[in-house]
Design a protein around this motif. Structure first.
Motif, PDB file in Angstrom:
ATOM      1  N   HIS A  49       0.893 -40.377  36.262  1.00 41.78           N
ATOM      2  CA  HIS A  49      -0.179 -40.667  35.414  1.00 41.78           C
ATOM      3  C   HIS A  49      -1.011 -41.677  36.191  1.00 41.78           C
ATOM      4  CE1 HIS A  49      -1.545 -43.787  32.464  1.00 41.78           C
ATOM      5  NE2 HIS A  49      -2.131 -42.658  31.898  1.00 41.78           N
ATOM      6  N   GLU A  50      -0.749 -42.638  36.830  1.00 43.02           N
ATOM      7  CA  GLU A  50      -1.518 -43.500  37.860  1.00 43.02           C
ATOM      8  C   GLU A  50      -2.185 -42.564  38.688  1.00 43.02           C
ATOM      9  OE1 GLU A  50      -1.106 -47.167  40.926  1.00 43.02           O
ATOM     10  OE2 GLU A  50       0.402 -47.088  39.230  1.00 43.02           O
ATOM     11  N   THR A  51      -1.512 -41.667  39.633  1.00 42.40           N
ATOM     12  CA  THR A  51      -2.355 -40.947  40.543  1.00 42.40           C
ATOM     13  C   THR A  51      -3.234 -40.223  39.990  1.00 42.40           C
ATOM     14  OG1 THR A  51      -0.199 -40.810  41.936  1.00 42.40           O
ATOM     15  CG2 THR A  51      -1.909 -39.320  42.240  1.00 42.40           C
ATOM     16  N   LEU A  52      -3.099 -39.232  38.883  1.00 37.61           N
ATOM     17  CA  LEU A  52      -4.064 -38.417  38.263  1.00 37.61           C
ATOM     18  C   LEU A  52      -5.178 -39.323  37.877  1.00 37.61           C
ATOM     19  CD1 LEU A  52      -1.790 -36.141  36.389  1.00 37.61           C
ATOM     20  CD2 LEU A  52      -3.173 -35.489  38.295  1.00 37.61           C
ATOM     21  N   GLY A  53      -5.090 -40.619  37.180  1.00 36.69           N
ATOM     22  CA  GLY A  53      -6.017 -41.299  36.572  1.00 36.69           C
ATOM     23  C   GLY A  53      -6.750 -41.902  37.639  1.00 36.69           C
TER      24      GLY A  53
ATOM     25  N   ALA B  92      -7.727 -40.329  40.602  1.00 38.86           N
ATOM     26  CA  ALA B  92      -8.437 -39.243  40.832  1.00 38.86           C
ATOM     27  C   ALA B  92      -9.482 -38.954  39.920  1.00 38.86           C
ATOM     28  CB  ALA B  92      -7.627 -38.136  41.167  1.00 38.86           C
ATOM     29  N   GLY B  93      -9.618 -39.508  38.854  1.00 38.85           N
ATOM     30  CA  GLY B  93     -10.788 -39.271  38.089  1.00 38.85           C
ATOM     31  C   GLY B  93     -10.486 -38.313  36.828  1.00 38.85           C
TER      32      GLY B  93
ATOM     33  N   LYS C  41      -5.074 -31.013  39.994  1.00 40.02           N
ATOM     34  CA  LYS C  41      -6.596 -31.184  40.700  1.00 40.02           C
ATOM     35  C   LYS C  41      -7.069 -29.713  40.666  1.00 40.02           C
ATOM     36  CE  LYS C  41      -5.619 -35.676  42.876  1.00 40.02           C
ATOM     37  NZ  LYS C  41      -5.805 -36.188  44.250  1.00 40.02           N
ATOM     38  N   GLU C  42      -6.386 -28.862  41.552  1.00 35.98           N
ATOM     39  CA  GLU C  42      -6.792 -27.488  41.762  1.00 35.98           C
ATOM     40  C   GLU C  42      -7.011 -26.870  40.763  1.00 35.98           C
ATOM     41  OE1 GLU C  42      -4.947 -23.646  44.014  1.00 35.98           O
ATOM     42  OE2 GLU C  42      -4.314 -25.704  44.646  1.00 35.98           O
ATOM     43  N   ARG C  43      -6.174 -26.888  39.670  1.00 37.34           N
ATOM     44  CA  ARG C  43      -6.100 -26.144  38.394  1.00 37.34           C
ATOM     45  C   ARG C  43      -7.266 -26.436  37.625  1.00 37.34           C
ATOM     46  NH1 ARG C  43      -1.331 -23.773  36.821  1.00 37.34           N
ATOM     47  NH2 ARG C  43      -2.360 -23.166  34.989  1.00 37.34           N
ATOM     48  N   LEU C  44      -7.556 -27.675  37.461  1.00 35.61           N
ATOM     49  CA  LEU C  44      -8.620 -28.391  36.625  1.00 35.61           C
ATOM     50  C   LEU C  44      -9.918 -27.998  37.425  1.00 35.61           C
ATOM     51  CD1 LEU C  44      -7.317 -31.671  35.491  1.00 35.61           C
ATOM     52  CD2 LEU C  44      -7.710 -29.359  34.026  1.00 35.61           C
TER      53      LEU C  44
END
Length: 580
Positions: free
Chosen positions: A505-509, A511-512, A575-578
């Motif tokens: 959760h923290e890593t994705l957040g 990354a924006g 990140k790649e999928r989004l």
């Protein structure tokens, strides 16, 4: 964002008054809550979607050179009286009075206010062109609000207004807005068409609707699969089908007892419906200065039996432009000597103006009413049996399979939901409200205007109508309330699961990425059902069993199966999928 800090309120069943799927799913997903007929509270989950829609619109409008301002919801009636719309707008305009008995309106749109701004601030040709926009609440007092946010009374709209020196400049501003709208709808991730649209009473020849494709759409979109031609059904041109052949039959008065429709007559005679001609009777009234009718003209409009009259096109025909109505029963009997169902152009009791659709004008040996109950005439031919029509015009709705007007194929029809409209206004408001600029010679000239609208809250309904399945909403990633949801199984029981979920959760957040961590401790079935209903584009499932193997499961909302990936690679894959 963590679910425990947010507000999630899903329902298993939709309220009984939710008619269409978008209304049902928005209610069930906790995105809206009804306050009154056509008026909704936008709950936190729904508001997130609105803010994302607004952000995309705002970015592209600014990119196009438009300048944002904000005009009031409540507007003085004087401006609407000046433009002539205070009475003309009709009952959808909510009118009110303040404590001083002064008239105001709750705005459904802002042409008057922006024109008032322009006439005060844009004095010189050096200040043009200019385009102002705002994103603001609107209110239209719909007689029958329905379909949730699709046809509500209160809604949010982005409306923009361009001001130019001349028509050429206005056309350039129009093209800029058209391109901006295409970028906006591309970024939304919606399947849409920009279709040529009718300009209505304002006139002109520049108007396009942006229609989100959906089987449940109210509008019919006509397009050619093998070319760029696209128009709404009100505007789509009907080409004459066939060319007139020489008469091959004698004209015969034929008994058709009890058969008053073209379909019934064709079936009785064992002939194709395409051989029949349908009669529709209109009337126009000439008024004197006191508003009294001094002359009525009766018109007979003819379309092929399998075609339908297009009332918008009809209103553009010479002689009908000033307004028409359907003739009364007494007017019909007075001119045809017969009740509807058996009417036709041959030997009317009194003279009528005959308008034939292009296809009817090309017909020979056709069937029409005999102006006598229980009788029709077969083998009717123009020139031989009756005079040529007074006027030949395109007055019908096109049908699938018609030739495309651009000559590059045949037409197809699909349903759509109008969510945007770009429109060349000309000088309609600048002339009535005296919005002039001084040209290079110091002479006052009326500004050329365009208006451009997007139904912000309507986008939500249209997107859901296009993107849903039996489990719920399937949001495009760009406008989803959350792009990815992390679903830990046993978050409240397993320290390992909790640590892994918090870290992801923290890593994705960081990354924006707009990520939601469901830390509610729900059972997997209930948790998954909530997020499938809400429509998160990506779901990451973390469990003790997976962590023992060093893996998590990543699944797209449209995918039937999850992909197992290494925990260390999960963030990069999301990140790649989004991004894709």
């Amino acid at each position: 964002m963590k679910a425990s800090q947010f507000f999630i309120a899903t329902l298993k069943e939709a309220p009984a008054d939710a008619e269409v799927i978008s209304h049902q799913l928005m209610m069930r997903a906790g995105m809206i809550k009804r306050l009154s007929a056509g008026i909704y509270n936008y709950m936190p989950m729904g508001l997130r979607v609105i803010r994302k829609v607004e952000a995309i619109i705002r970015e592209e409008m600014v990119r196009s050179g438009a300048v944002e301002l904000l005009m009031p919801l409540v507007q003085p009636a004087e401006l609407w009286q000046e433009s002539g719309r205070f009475q003309a707008y009709g009952p959808e305009l909510l009118r009110l009075k303040d404590r001083h008995d002064r008239d105001f309106v709750v705005q459904p749109t802002s042409e008057e206010v922006i024109t008032d701004i322009a006439r005060q601030e844009l004095r010189s040709y050096r200040q043009l062109p200019k385009n102002f926009f705002h994103i603001q609440t609107k209110f239209r007092d719909e007689r029958r609000p329905r379909f949730g946010v699709m046809r509500g009374r209160e809604f949010t709209m982005k409306d923009a207004y361009s001001f130019d020196r001349d028509k050429d400049g206005a056309a350039k501003s129009y093209d800029i807005m058209f391109a901006a709208y295409k970028r906006i709808f591309d970024r939304f991730g919606l399947q849409y068409r920009a279709v040529a649209a009718d300009t209505g009473a304002i006139g002109g020849d520049l108007s396009h609707e942006f229609q989100v494709i959906a089987d449940t759409g109210e509008d019919a979109i006509v397009y050619c699969p093998t070319s760029d031609y696209a128009a709404n059904v009100e505007l789509a041109e009907g080409i004459a089908l066939g060319t007139r052949a020489a008469p091959g039959e004698a004209m015969v008065k034929t008994p058709t007892p009890g058969k008053s429709t073209c379909a019934d007559v064709a079936a009785l005679l064992g002939l194709p419906l395409q051989r029949t001609v349908k009669s529709l009777v209109l009337a126009t009234d000439q008024l004197n200065e006191a508003g009294d009718v001094i002359k009525t003209t009766v018109w007979l409009l003819l379309v092929r039996g399998d075609h339908d009259l297009n009332e918008v096109k009809t209103g553009k025909v010479e002689g009908l432009k000033q307004g028409w109505r359907f003739a009364t029963a007494s007017e019909i009997e007075d001119h045809f000597g017969c009740k509807p169902g058996y009417l036709g152009p041959v030997s009317t009791k009194k003279p009528v103006k005959v308008i034939a659709d292009r296809t009817v004008a090309a017909m020979s040996d056709f069937i029409c009413g005999a102006n006598q109950a229980d009788f029709h005439i077969t083998g009717v031919n123009w020139g031989r049996d009756l005079p040529e029509p007074d006027l030949v015009a395109d007055i019908r709705n096109v049908v699938a399979g018609d030739p495309s007007p651009d000559g590059k194929g045949v037409l197809a029809i699909q349903r759509g939901i109008e969510v945007g409209h770009v429109f060349y206004l000309g000088t309609k408001y600048s002339k009535s409200m005296n919005a002039n600029y001084l040209d290079e010679n110091g002479k006052p000239q009326p500004m050329e205007m365009g208006c451009y609208g997007i139904g912000v809250t309507r986008i939500l309904g249209a997107a859901i109508e296009q993107n849903h399945d039996e489990r719920g909403i399937v949001w495009p990633a760009a406008i989803a309330p959350f792009a990815v949801v992390v679903c830990p199984i046993g978050y409240d029981r397993s320290a390992e699961v909790r640590a892994a979920a918090d870290q992801l959760h923290e890593t994705l957040g960081a990354a924006g990425i707009d990520v939601m961590l469901d830390d509610r401790g729900e059972r997997p079935g209930a948790m998954f059902a909530d997020w499938e209903l809400i429509g998160a584009p990506l779901r990451v499932v973390i469990s003790d069993r997976g962590l023992k193997a060093g893996t998590v499961e990543v699944q797209g909302r449209r995918e039937a199966q999850a992909s197992t990936v290494a925990l260390a690679e999960a963030a990069a894959l999301v990140k790649e999928r989004l991004g894709a």
